[in-house]
Design a protein around this motif. Structure first.
Motif, PDB file in Angstrom:
ATOM      1  N   GLN A 270     -42.996 -29.517  81.452  1.00 53.18           N
ATOM      2  CA  GLN A 270     -43.301 -30.735  80.710  1.00 53.18           C
ATOM      3  C   GLN A 270     -44.636 -30.606  79.974  1.00 53.18           C
ATOM      4  O   GLN A 270     -44.769 -31.027  78.818  1.00 53.18           O
ATOM      5  CB  GLN A 270     -43.350 -31.928  81.668  1.00 53.18           C
TER       6      GLN A 270
ATOM      7  N   THR B  19     -41.627 -34.515  91.888  1.00 51.57           N
ATOM      8  CA  THR B  19     -41.409 -33.538  90.819  1.00 51.57           C
ATOM      9  C   THR B  19     -42.129 -32.241  91.155  1.00 51.57           C
ATOM     10  O   THR B  19     -43.299 -32.244  91.522  1.00 51.57           O
ATOM     11  CB  THR B  19     -41.944 -34.071  89.477  1.00 51.57           C
TER      12      THR B  19
ATOM     13  N   THR C 226     -41.466 -27.819  87.141  1.00 49.44           N
ATOM     14  CA  THR C 226     -41.003 -28.856  86.213  1.00 49.44           C
ATOM     15  C   THR C 226     -42.180 -29.492  85.488  1.00 49.44           C
ATOM     16  O   THR C 226     -42.123 -29.716  84.263  1.00 49.44           O
ATOM     17  CB  THR C 226     -40.211 -29.938  86.970  1.00 49.44           C
TER      18      THR C 226
ATOM     19  N   ASP D  29     -45.046 -38.479  94.293  1.00 48.76           N
ATOM     20  CA  ASP D  29     -44.028 -38.004  93.359  1.00 48.76           C
ATOM     21  C   ASP D  29     -43.431 -36.688  93.852  1.00 48.76           C
ATOM     22  O   ASP D  29     -44.140 -35.827  94.377  1.00 48.76           O
ATOM     23  CB  ASP D  29     -44.649 -37.816  91.979  1.00 48.76           C
TER      24      ASP D  29
END
Length: 256
Positions: free
Chosen positions: A246, A238, A242, A236
């Protein structure tokens, strides 16, 4: 003059290659610098003094802890190198730098200042860490290497630290006060908002770096809330900021 220079350079190159080969051989063959080797299950323990029974129990417990990892390989053989008089831990520290427990390939090496098996702590620069958990942490690094290989493991692969260090922290830290994600995020935020010098403590008085605990909780959030595997997380893209945003948004929703 040119012939002499060429001979000198050739001899220098041979010497450097010889010393490098000797270093690599010593790093990969700890038995060369230890008096004893004891095999316990999949572990080869290198030591100079008699083995401590508390240590053997902690080694067995750490094996039970790492079985929860999706990377766990019951066939993996791990070398455990104790700091009890051998020059090997000093050699590893010289090559890899100062650390509590160093790990590479299938080897974990106790390199902290002191280890107290009966009180379950390992100390470095005045800070005490939970020894059992650090033992498990180091073994998860071996599992990472076993899964991804030399070229796709840190430091060569340069994976984000929050993933590469956070996953061993997530697997290793399973004490009752470390299980609930919401409670632990609250403790992290409290630690970050008060004078801390970068450190925080758990219920057992063991210390950890605040940054490492953040890494652990980010991994915990991704695996337990987002339902990601570690393999999927490694792919991933991300970013850390970030994922933290989240996680904090999830935390705030749980409080309302």
């Amino acid at each position: 003059m040119k012939k002499r220079l060429k001979k000198f350079m050739f001899r220098l190159m041979v010497t450097v290659l010889f010393l490098f080969g000797l270093l690599v051989t010593s790093m990969l063959s700890p038995i060369l610098l230890y008096a004893n080797k004891t095999t316990v299950g999949n572990y080869s323990i290198y030591h100079n003094k008699q083995l401590n029974n508390n240590f053997l129990q902690q080694l067995n417990q750490s094996n039970n802890i790492i079985k929860s990892s999706e990377l766990y390989d019951p066939k993996l053989k791990i070398d455990v190198c104790l700091k009890d008089g051998s020059s090997y831990p000093g050699l590893v520290t010289f090559v890899m730098g100062k650390d509590l427990i160093s790990s590479f390939y299938n080897k974990i090496i106790l390199t902290g200042d002191t280890v107290n098996y009966s009180d379950n702590y390992i100390q470095l620069d005045g800070h005490k860490w939970n020894f059992l958990q650090m033992l498990a942490h180091a073994q998860v690094h071996c599992l990472e290497f076993n899964k991804y290989g030399l070229w796709h493991s840190n430091p060569i692969a340069k994976h984000p630290a929050w993933k590469w260090e956070g996953y061993p922290e997530y697997i290793a830290k399973q004490n009752p006060d470390q299980v609930n994600l919401q409670d632990n995020i609250e403790k992290l935020l409290q630690a970050e908002s008060t004078p801390n010098n970068g450190w925080m403590k758990f219920a057992d008085s063991a210390e950890t770096l605040i940054s490492f605990d953040e890494y652990r909780l980010l991994i915990k959030y991704c695996i337990e809330i987002k339902k990601m595997t570690f393999g999927a997380l490694m792919k991933d893209t991300t970013g850390e900021n970030t994922v933290r945003q989240q996680m904090i948004e999830w935390y705030n929703r749980q409080r309302n």
